[in-house]
Design a protein around this motif. Structure first.
Motif, PDB file in Angstrom:
ATOM      1  N   SER A   1     -11.825   3.544  -9.323  1.00  0.00           N
ATOM      2  CA  SER A   1     -10.732   2.759  -9.895  1.00  0.00           C
ATOM      3  C   SER A   1      -9.411   3.509  -9.745  1.00  0.00           C
ATOM      4  CB  SER A   1     -10.998   2.448 -11.365  1.00  0.00           C
ATOM      5  OG  SER A   1     -10.964   3.629 -12.138  1.00  0.00           O
ATOM      6  N   ALA A   2      -8.337   2.753  -9.853  1.00  0.00           N
ATOM      7  CA  ALA A   2      -7.001   3.343  -9.768  1.00  0.00           C
ATOM      8  C   ALA A   2      -6.042   2.533 -10.627  1.00  0.00           C
ATOM      9  CB  ALA A   2      -6.526   3.377  -8.317  1.00  0.00           C
ATOM     10  N   SER A   3      -5.071   3.241 -11.233  1.00  0.00           N
ATOM     11  CA  SER A   3      -4.046   2.607 -12.046  1.00  0.00           C
ATOM     12  C   SER A   3      -2.694   3.143 -11.610  1.00  0.00           C
ATOM     13  CB  SER A   3      -4.285   2.894 -13.534  1.00  0.00           C
ATOM     14  OG  SER A   3      -3.218   2.412 -14.317  1.00  0.00           O
ATOM     15  N   LEU A   4      -1.753   2.218 -11.336  1.00  0.00           N
ATOM     16  CA  LEU A   4      -0.415   2.609 -10.892  1.00  0.00           C
ATOM     17  C   LEU A   4       0.609   2.086 -11.888  1.00  0.00           C
ATOM     18  CD1 LEU A   4       1.523   3.811  -8.788  1.00  0.00           C
ATOM     19  CD2 LEU A   4       1.502   1.587  -7.625  1.00  0.00           C
ATOM     20  N   LEU A   5       1.428   3.002 -12.456  1.00  0.00           N
ATOM     21  CA  LEU A   5       2.511   2.648 -13.373  1.00  0.00           C
ATOM     22  C   LEU A   5       3.840   2.813 -12.655  1.00  0.00           C
ATOM     23  CD1 LEU A   5       1.316   4.541 -16.589  1.00  0.00           C
ATOM     24  CD2 LEU A   5       1.127   2.094 -16.149  1.00  0.00           C
ATOM     25  N   ASN A   6       4.675   1.792 -12.755  1.00  0.00           N
ATOM     26  CA  ASN A   6       6.007   1.835 -12.162  1.00  0.00           C
ATOM     27  C   ASN A   6       7.032   1.450 -13.204  1.00  0.00           C
ATOM     28  OD1 ASN A   6       6.278   2.437  -9.217  1.00  0.00           O
ATOM     29  ND2 ASN A   6       4.635   0.919  -9.079  1.00  0.00           N
ATOM     30  N   GLY A   7       8.180   2.109 -13.201  1.00  0.00           N
ATOM     31  CA  GLY A   7       9.244   1.753 -14.123  1.00  0.00           C
ATOM     32  C   GLY A   7      10.605   1.970 -13.497  1.00  0.00           C
ATOM     33  N   ARG A   8      11.561   1.088 -13.829  1.00  0.00           N
ATOM     34  CA  ARG A   8      12.922   1.244 -13.352  1.00  0.00           C
ATOM     35  C   ARG A   8      13.864   0.535 -14.321  1.00  0.00           C
ATOM     36  NH1 ARG A   8      15.350  -2.899 -10.394  1.00  0.00           N
ATOM     37  NH2 ARG A   8      16.508  -1.327  -9.227  1.00  0.00           N
ATOM     38  N   GLY A   9      15.150   0.890 -14.245  1.00  0.00           N
ATOM     39  CA  GLY A   9      16.140   0.227 -15.079  1.00  0.00           C
ATOM     40  C   GLY A   9      16.912   1.214 -15.923  1.00  0.00           C
ATOM     41  N   GLY A  10      17.586   0.713 -16.928  1.00  0.00           N
ATOM     42  CA  GLY A  10      18.375   1.561 -17.809  1.00  0.00           C
ATOM     43  C   GLY A  10      19.368   0.760 -18.619  1.00  0.00           C
ATOM     44  N   MET A  11      20.023   1.444 -19.542  1.00  0.00           N
ATOM     45  CA  MET A  11      21.051   0.832 -20.377  1.00  0.00           C
ATOM     46  C   MET A  11      22.401   1.438 -20.010  1.00  0.00           C
ATOM     47  SD  MET A  11      21.289   0.576 -24.530  1.00  0.00           S
ATOM     48  CE  MET A  11      22.036   2.196 -24.772  1.00  0.00           C
TER      49      MET A  11
END
Length: 414
Positions: free
Chosen positions: A135-145
């Motif tokens: 199994s594999a899990s990929l977390l991605n995040g982007r953005g900002g205030m």
């Protein structure tokens, strides 16, 4: 001129809101991301000090400084970060180039000054791959205030000035998790987005007193009360066929989520320093941030992170060999240096995530009216390798323009 600058600010705001990522750090996974430095290259090169205020530079950290302005000042800054991320089992490198601020300030009288501009305030940027057998899990995040600010400062006396920032905060955070399990035909992708908006305020005071014929005492303080910001939330869940590496979407569903509020934390700072006019300055500053408010008012990602109140310590200053030298250019250069230590308030796996940096900078005179090209370099570290975490070592190169002009001056000759 002001209308044209407002158009530029609007374009700059749209760009930083949608186009750029200001950070590459797994610690931006928590809360609303990592807090960016709200200040110029000049301030950053002195360890982040906000104490010093004069008549020709913008100090975006303390609005009281606008009351001392005698010239119109345009400022823009950018930086390039090179980051090395290390854990006990692996390492990786990243690099980020970003626009850091755009501002305009001008005096409207001998005692009152106005400033406006835009600055990215918090940033989210990470990519975390977790693999296990089958199994594999990929977390991605982007953005900002981001913050668009309008500031005003008033010189109450020759020694004391006060001021206020009105900030409109906006931006969005996008976080996705893709899970693919070998025993299942399809995987899933879960995408969450929050759009942030709301106002915050910052109040400041600056006191300068000659204590003898050459030395000046500088005292500075700021206070930003805690304020509620609105969050419009959305979620989308997809069933995905990852076979063959295609990532083909089989089923897509959007979920309605309730809009929420969270408390943006308070901040108070106090600093003092000594200096000789147009020659040198050295100072120290302490700030406390009520970031523990995130615990009760924000829905965090993950269950291994928590927040407590944060603190920041900065020490720094500058030196000018001879500001009015005609024989040597380098005697008119401003040499800056500083040190900072930040307790970010973030705790992961029971480990506090701290950050420190050493900074150096040059203010290079250009043209007339005391304009400068400002260069800065910072070496620093964030996080730890204890408890299975990641240590980040970074090198930040910064460049800023501080351009002065005279407005509202009547011509004596045609």
């Amino acid at each position: 001129m002001i209308k044209r600058f407002i158009v530029i600010v609007a374009f700059f705001s749209a760009f930083i809101a949608e186009a750029q990522e200001n950070v590459s750090s797994p610690y931006s996974y928590y809360g609303i991301g990592l807090t960016n430095f709200k200040g110029t290259v000049e301030n950053r090169s002195m360890g982040g000090l906000s104490i010093f205020a004069d008549s020709i530079h913008i100090n975006m950290q303390n609005p009281a400084s606008y009351g001392r302005l005698k010239m119109t000042n345009y400022s823009i800054g950018a930086s390039h970060d090179r980051i090395n991320l290390k854990s006990d089992v692996a390492s990786d490198n990243a690099k980020i180039t970003s626009l850091d601020y755009l501002s305009l300030a001008f005096p409207v009288s001998d005692k009152v000054g106005i400033g406006l501009g835009v600055v990215p305030y918090t940033s989210v940027g990470y990519r975390i791959l977790d693999t296990e057998e089958g199994s594999a899990s990929l977390l991605n995040g982007r953005g900002g205030m981001n913050k668009v600010f309008l500031s005003a400062g008033w010189a109450v006396t020759n020694e004391l000035s006060v001021g206020v920032d009105a900030n409109y905060n906006f931006g969005n955070f996008q976080n996705s998790q893709s899970i693919n399990r070998g025993e299942l035909q399809y995987g899933t992708t879960d995408v969450n987005r929050s759009d942030i908006k709301g106002f915050t305020f910052n109040f400041g005071a600056n006191y300068q007193k000659m204590i003898n014929e050459t030395l000046t005492l500088h005292v500075s303080s700021t206070y930003a009360p805690a304020m509620d910001l609105d969050s419009e939330n959305g979620r989308a869940i997809s069933t995905v066929d990852f076979s063959g590496g295609t990532g083909r979407v089989i089923d897509f569903r959007e979920l309605d989520l309730a809009n929420t509020q969270f408390e943006f934390p308070s901040k108070v700072s106090l600093g003092a320093g000594l200096g000789e006019r147009n020659k040198w300055f050295v100072g120290a500053e302490y700030a406390n941030v009520g970031s523990s408010s995130y615990e009760d008012s924000f829905s965090f990602r993950g269950d291994n992170g928590e927040y407590e109140d944060a603190s920041q310590i900065s020490v720094g200053g500058f030196y000018i060999p001879q500001y009015n030298s005609f024989s040597s250019y380098f005697e008119r250069v401003v040499y800056r240096a500083g040190f900072r230590f930040d307790e970010t308030g973030l705790i992961v796996n029971d480990e506090p995530i701290n950050e420190f940096g050493m900074s150096f900078g040059l203010g290079l005179p250009v043209g007339s009216n005391f304009s400068n090209i400002n260069l800065g370099i910072e070496l620093g570290q964030r996080g730890t390798r204890d408890s299975g975490l990641i240590q980040e070592n970074f090198l930040r190169l910064s460049i800023g323009l501080s351009l002065n002009d005279k407005w509202f001056t009547k011509r004596k000759f045609n």
